[in-house]
Every structure is written in structure tokens, then in C-alpha cells.
Enzyme design. Sequence first.
Site, PDB file in Angstrom:
ATOM      1  N   SER A  82      65.447 -29.840  -4.356  1.00  0.00           N
ATOM      2  CA  SER A  82      66.470 -29.333  -3.471  1.00  0.00           C
ATOM      3  C   SER A  82      65.796 -28.509  -2.258  1.00  0.00           C
ATOM      4  O   SER A  82      65.173 -27.726  -2.595  1.00  0.00           O
ATOM      5  CB  SER A  82      67.711 -28.843  -3.641  1.00  0.00           C
ATOM      6  OG  SER A  82      68.641 -28.555  -2.587  1.00  0.00           O
ATOM      7  N   GLY A  83      65.766 -29.067  -0.853  1.00  0.00           N
ATOM      8  CA  GLY A  83      65.015 -28.115   0.024  1.00  0.00           C
ATOM      9  C   GLY A  83      63.783 -28.596   0.043  1.00  0.00           C
ATOM     10  O   GLY A  83      62.739 -27.915   1.243  1.00  0.00           O
ATOM     11  N   SER A  84      63.201 -29.658  -0.519  1.00  0.00           N
ATOM     12  CA  SER A  84      61.594 -29.885  -0.330  1.00  0.00           C
ATOM     13  C   SER A  84      61.550 -30.893   0.995  1.00  0.00           C
ATOM     14  O   SER A  84      60.386 -31.215   1.243  1.00  0.00           O
ATOM     15  CB  SER A  84      61.141 -30.730  -1.615  1.00  0.00           C
ATOM     16  OG  SER A  84      61.950 -31.833  -1.784  1.00  0.00           O
ATOM     17  N   SER A 110      66.505 -36.491  -8.224  1.00  0.00           N
ATOM     18  CA  SER A 110      66.113 -37.388  -9.576  1.00  0.00           C
ATOM     19  C   SER A 110      65.046 -36.708 -10.288  1.00  0.00           C
ATOM     20  O   SER A 110      63.901 -36.999 -10.252  1.00  0.00           O
ATOM     21  CB  SER A 110      65.631 -38.685  -8.870  1.00  0.00           C
ATOM     22  OG  SER A 110      64.772 -38.786  -7.820  1.00  0.00           O
ATOM     23  N   LYS A 168      63.302 -34.139   1.490  1.00  0.00           N
ATOM     24  CA  LYS A 168      63.363 -35.582   1.269  1.00  0.00           C
ATOM     25  C   LYS A 168      64.292 -36.276   2.213  1.00  0.00           C
ATOM     26  O   LYS A 168      64.100 -37.164   2.750  1.00  0.00           O
ATOM     27  CB  LYS A 168      64.253 -35.568  -0.215  1.00  0.00           C
ATOM     28  CG  LYS A 168      63.409 -35.104  -1.415  1.00  0.00           C
ATOM     29  CD  LYS A 168      64.148 -35.269  -2.636  1.00  0.00           C
ATOM     30  CE  LYS A 168      65.604 -34.488  -2.888  1.00  0.00           C
ATOM     31  NZ  LYS A 168      65.467 -33.133  -2.493  1.00  0.00           N
ATOM     32  N   GLY A 208      62.111 -34.850  -5.315  1.00  0.00           N
ATOM     33  CA  GLY A 208      61.653 -33.350  -5.129  1.00  0.00           C
ATOM     34  C   GLY A 208      62.818 -32.496  -5.074  1.00  0.00           C
ATOM     35  O   GLY A 208      63.981 -32.801  -5.234  1.00  0.00           O
TER      36      GLY A 208
END
Length: 201
Positions: free
Chosen positions: A37-39, A109, A41, A35
Site C-alpha cells: 500500500s502506497g507503492s 495481492s 500501484k 506492491g
Amino acid sequence: MTAQASNIVWHKASVDRESIEKERGHKSVIIWFTGLSGSGKSTLANALNVALFKKGLATYVLDGDNIRHGLCNDLGFSDSDREENIRRIGEVAKLFLDAGVIVLTAFVSPFRSDREKARKLVKENDFLEIYCAANLDICETRDTKGLYAKARAGEIKDFTGISSPYEEPENPDLKIDTGLKDIDQCVEEVISKLIELNLVK
């Protein structure tokens, strides 16, 4: 990259994965969080790590930032470097899998082809792709490092979601709305999926 080494032989482990799983009472698996950045993970991977640890399961988190401090500190963020970053992570995750560990990988990714290569390193049931789906606006509001602002100002090149694409999973094993759901709900969704797949009890 240097040429592939020759005259090397793979040494089989003296204690195989099946024996380890039987002794520990649970299967090993690669759980691949992807996902923006900031999602969420890393947050979700670490919260899940705690929940599974409390159940007595062997787990380990491979975090994108941490990996770039050592194993991948020679890589930047060009497409080719991102590809090599994920290749290395896939190989490391495979080693953890063989060691009977539930390995939680938290990496942007961004490219489907790289994630698919990581999946193909192992058997079909050994890889679980989880898409942390949070829209860009939410990810930017969570950006305590100020990376999105720097990317929009042109201070960071090749930043996923701003100046470099993110290819959403077309058919993830699990899609979680990490932008709206709280962390406990997200953890419960993952655990429910693991139970459904008979990976944990």
C-alpha cells in the site's frame, strides 16, 4: 462459500476476442500491478490508463479500493478473504481480456500463490505482472489515509507490511522502482515493455 452451481453452460461470445483485437488494432492483456500500500500501484495504473487512452486503446482500471465497494464488499482481510478477493479479480480481469480490453489491475495481492492462480486463468502471454517496488519507509510517508499509523498502533489488524506479510514477486515481468522514479518514467517503462512484447505499437 456456497457450493459450486451445477447444470450451467458457458456461452461463447457472438464476437470473439480475436475479431475485437483485429478491429481495434491492438491486443488485450492483463497488466497486474502488485506492491505494498502506497507503492504507487493505483497511481501508475491510472497514469498508464491515460497514456494508452490517448493512443486510442481500449483500457480499464480495476482498483483494489473500488472493487471492495461492490463486488468484494463482503470480504475482510484475513488470508482466506484476501485469496477470495484475488480469485474474483482474476475472473473479472479474464472477462475484460476476452472483451479485447487492456485491463490494469492495481491490488496489493500480497501472496505469490494467489497471483500465480490469477496468471494461470489465462494464457502465458495474456498476463503481465508488474512489481511496484517501493520500500516500507517511502510507502509510509505517502500514506495520506493514515493506515500505516493505525496499523502500527494496533487499530488495523492484518495490514500488509506491518502485521501481515507481503511476498515479493520472485520473477516479475517488470520491476519498477516506484519509490524513486517519477510517474512519467514509470509509465514510459511499462509502455516500453508493452512495445517490446508486441502488445502495443
